[in-house]
Design a protein around this motif. Structure first.
Motif, PDB file in Angstrom:
ATOM      1  N   ASN A  39       0.856  -1.179   0.000  1.00 41.60           N
ATOM      2  CA  ASN A  39       0.000   0.000   0.000  1.00 41.60           C
ATOM      3  C   ASN A  39       0.895   1.234   0.000  1.00 41.60           C
ATOM      4  O   ASN A  39       1.683   1.436   0.920  1.00 41.60           O
ATOM      5  CB  ASN A  39      -0.892  -0.020   1.249  1.00 41.60           C
ATOM      6  CG  ASN A  39      -1.975   1.039   1.211  1.00 41.60           C
ATOM      7  OD1 ASN A  39      -2.024   1.859   0.299  1.00 41.60           O
ATOM      8  ND2 ASN A  39      -2.845   1.023   2.206  1.00 41.60           N
ATOM      9  N   SER A  87      -4.356   2.511  -0.954  1.00 40.85           N
ATOM     10  CA  SER A  87      -5.698   2.195  -0.469  1.00 40.85           C
ATOM     11  C   SER A  87      -6.002   3.013   0.782  1.00 40.85           C
ATOM     12  O   SER A  87      -5.127   3.190   1.633  1.00 40.85           O
ATOM     13  CB  SER A  87      -5.810   0.700  -0.145  1.00 40.85           C
ATOM     14  OG  SER A  87      -7.045   0.432   0.502  1.00 40.85           O
ATOM     15  N   ILE A  89      -7.825   1.939   3.043  1.00 37.92           N
ATOM     16  CA  ILE A  89      -7.888   0.948   4.122  1.00 37.92           C
ATOM     17  C   ILE A  89      -6.518   0.864   4.764  1.00 37.92           C
ATOM     18  O   ILE A  89      -5.510   0.649   4.087  1.00 37.92           O
ATOM     19  CB  ILE A  89      -8.333  -0.423   3.581  1.00 37.92           C
ATOM     20  CG1 ILE A  89      -9.731  -0.304   2.962  1.00 37.92           C
ATOM     21  CG2 ILE A  89      -8.322  -1.472   4.684  1.00 37.92           C
ATOM     22  CD1 ILE A  89     -10.193  -1.549   2.243  1.00 37.92           C
ATOM     23  N   ILE A  94      -1.961  -4.144  -0.520  1.00 42.07           N
ATOM     24  CA  ILE A  94      -3.169  -4.077  -1.346  1.00 42.07           C
ATOM     25  C   ILE A  94      -3.747  -5.484  -1.459  1.00 42.07           C
ATOM     26  O   ILE A  94      -3.022  -6.442  -1.747  1.00 42.07           O
ATOM     27  CB  ILE A  94      -2.843  -3.546  -2.756  1.00 42.07           C
ATOM     28  CG1 ILE A  94      -2.227  -2.146  -2.680  1.00 42.07           C
ATOM     29  CG2 ILE A  94      -4.088  -3.544  -3.631  1.00 42.07           C
ATOM     30  CD1 ILE A  94      -3.144  -1.072  -2.148  1.00 42.07           C
ATOM     31  N   SER A  98     -10.512  -4.962  -2.952  1.00 46.25           N
ATOM     32  CA  SER A  98     -10.624  -3.828  -2.037  1.00 46.25           C
ATOM     33  C   SER A  98     -10.313  -2.548  -2.818  1.00 46.25           C
ATOM     34  O   SER A  98      -9.507  -2.568  -3.746  1.00 46.25           O
ATOM     35  CB  SER A  98      -9.671  -3.979  -0.851  1.00 46.25           C
ATOM     36  OG  SER A  98      -8.326  -3.994  -1.285  1.00 46.25           O
ATOM     37  N   PRO A  99     -10.958  -1.427  -2.474  1.00 44.17           N
ATOM     38  CA  PRO A  99     -10.776  -0.195  -3.250  1.00 44.17           C
ATOM     39  C   PRO A  99      -9.382   0.390  -3.068  1.00 44.17           C
ATOM     40  O   PRO A  99      -8.804   0.337  -1.987  1.00 44.17           O
ATOM     41  CB  PRO A  99     -11.843   0.741  -2.671  1.00 44.17           C
ATOM     42  CG  PRO A  99     -12.067   0.242  -1.284  1.00 44.17           C
ATOM     43  CD  PRO A  99     -11.874  -1.252  -1.347  1.00 44.17           C
ATOM     44  N   PHE A 100      -8.851   0.929  -4.148  1.00 45.22           N
ATOM     45  CA  PHE A 100      -7.570   1.618  -4.060  1.00 45.22           C
ATOM     46  C   PHE A 100      -7.479   2.652  -5.176  1.00 45.22           C
ATOM     47  O   PHE A 100      -8.283   2.660  -6.108  1.00 45.22           O
ATOM     48  CB  PHE A 100      -6.397   0.629  -4.119  1.00 45.22           C
ATOM     49  CG  PHE A 100      -6.137   0.039  -5.476  1.00 45.22           C
ATOM     50  CD1 PHE A 100      -5.113   0.519  -6.276  1.00 45.22           C
ATOM     51  CD2 PHE A 100      -6.910  -1.009  -5.952  1.00 45.22           C
ATOM     52  CE1 PHE A 100      -4.879  -0.023  -7.533  1.00 45.22           C
ATOM     53  CE2 PHE A 100      -6.682  -1.544  -7.204  1.00 45.22           C
ATOM     54  CZ  PHE A 100      -5.664  -1.055  -7.996  1.00 45.22           C
ATOM     55  N   GLN A 101      -6.508   3.539  -5.054  1.00 43.30           N
ATOM     56  CA  GLN A 101      -6.274   4.563  -6.057  1.00 43.30           C
ATOM     57  C   GLN A 101      -4.989   4.255  -6.804  1.00 43.30           C
ATOM     58  O   GLN A 101      -4.069   3.651  -6.248  1.00 43.30           O
ATOM     59  CB  GLN A 101      -6.156   5.940  -5.402  1.00 43.30           C
ATOM     60  CG  GLN A 101      -7.429   6.414  -4.724  1.00 43.30           C
ATOM     61  CD  GLN A 101      -7.238   7.756  -4.051  1.00 43.30           C
ATOM     62  OE1 GLN A 101      -6.166   8.064  -3.555  1.00 43.30           O
ATOM     63  NE2 GLN A 101      -8.280   8.567  -4.034  1.00 43.30           N
ATOM     64  N   ALA A 140     -14.087   3.419  -7.447  1.00 49.22           N
ATOM     65  CA  ALA A 140     -12.686   3.159  -7.114  1.00 49.22           C
ATOM     66  C   ALA A 140     -12.190   1.965  -7.904  1.00 49.22           C
ATOM     67  O   ALA A 140     -12.970   1.127  -8.374  1.00 49.22           O
ATOM     68  CB  ALA A 140     -12.533   2.894  -5.611  1.00 49.22           C
ATOM     69  N   GLN A 142     -10.125  -1.636  -8.379  1.00 49.13           N
ATOM     70  CA  GLN A 142      -9.883  -2.867  -7.636  1.00 49.13           C
ATOM     71  C   GLN A 142      -8.998  -3.774  -8.478  1.00 49.13           C
ATOM     72  O   GLN A 142      -8.849  -3.578  -9.685  1.00 49.13           O
ATOM     73  CB  GLN A 142     -11.195  -3.586  -7.298  1.00 49.13           C
ATOM     74  CG  GLN A 142     -12.070  -2.875  -6.295  1.00 49.13           C
ATOM     75  CD  GLN A 142     -13.276  -3.697  -5.878  1.00 49.13           C
ATOM     76  OE1 GLN A 142     -13.320  -4.922  -6.064  1.00 49.13           O
ATOM     77  NE2 GLN A 142     -14.268  -3.038  -5.312  1.00 49.13           N
TER      78      GLN A 142
END
Length: 199
Positions: A39, A87, A89, A94, A98-101, A140, A142
């Motif tokens: 992450n 993320s 979160i 990661i 799950s959502p991430f940029q 977002a 994934q």
């Protein structure tokens, strides 16, 4: 008896400590070295299928005066531009679904942002861009594993709530390999960690 008790206590501590260490499973996202995707880490996104093009980069398309369009490099030897994966979160890695940029590590000074987004209302359909547009789609990115055979092959998706669409490639009339939302035709990638020797 005291020695056995000490041994059992030591084994208990060892087991307790190692059970919290990160370990790669079939459900983790791994880079090309088999390490967990960090992450906030910086990676090249390189294609699984070689020959059609290289990694991910930015170009100016249509009426753009600044490179805002996310594309696959036409140069099959290119790794593309480094990207950060981050993320919200609070977990060091990661994880799938799950959502991430996705954020370019570097962009031209004319670019208003480094953050990937989806823009609607374009001739090629919903496309991956960075800034400069008003018709931005909420949601977002994934990651999902694309192969169950142990390969580190992944597909990117863009999701809003429980509705997700694959990120694929659309070749426009100028030969640009644009990243767009697609159905059942994902662009499969691997994540190559950026190091001082690869930068």
């Amino acid at each position: 008896m005291k020695g056995i008790t000490t041994l059992l206590f030591s084994l208990f501590l060892l087991f307790g400590f190692t059970s919290y260490l990160p370990s790669a499973t079939a459900y983790d996202v791994l880079d090309t070295h088999g390490e967990l995707l960090r992450n906030g880490g910086s990676y090249y996104m390189v294609p699984v299928k070689r020959g059609s093009g290289g990694g991910i980069e930015l170009v100016a398309t249509g009426n753009e005066t600044c490179p805002l369009t996310v594309v696959q490099s036409p140069n099959k030897a290119s790794k593309g531009n480094p990207c950060l994966v981050a993320s919200p979160i609070l977990f060091p890695y990661i994880t799938p679904n799950s959502p991430f940029q996705i954020i370019f590590a570097f962009v031209p000074t004319c670019a208003p942002t480094r953050l990937w987004t989806i823009v609607d209302g374009l001739p090629e359909g919903p496309a991956v861009k960075i800034g400069g547009y008003h018709n931005i789609r909420n949601g977002a990115f994934q990651i999902q594993k694309a192969s169950q055979r142990g390969c580190n092959h992944y597909k990117l998706l863009f999701c809003l709530d429980d509705t997700c669409e694959d990120i694929g490639v659309y070749v426009d009339s100028e030969g640009n390999r644009r990243l767009v939302l697609t159905k059942n035709d994902p662009f499969l990638v691997q994540f190559q960690r950026v190091t001082s020797s690869t930068a």
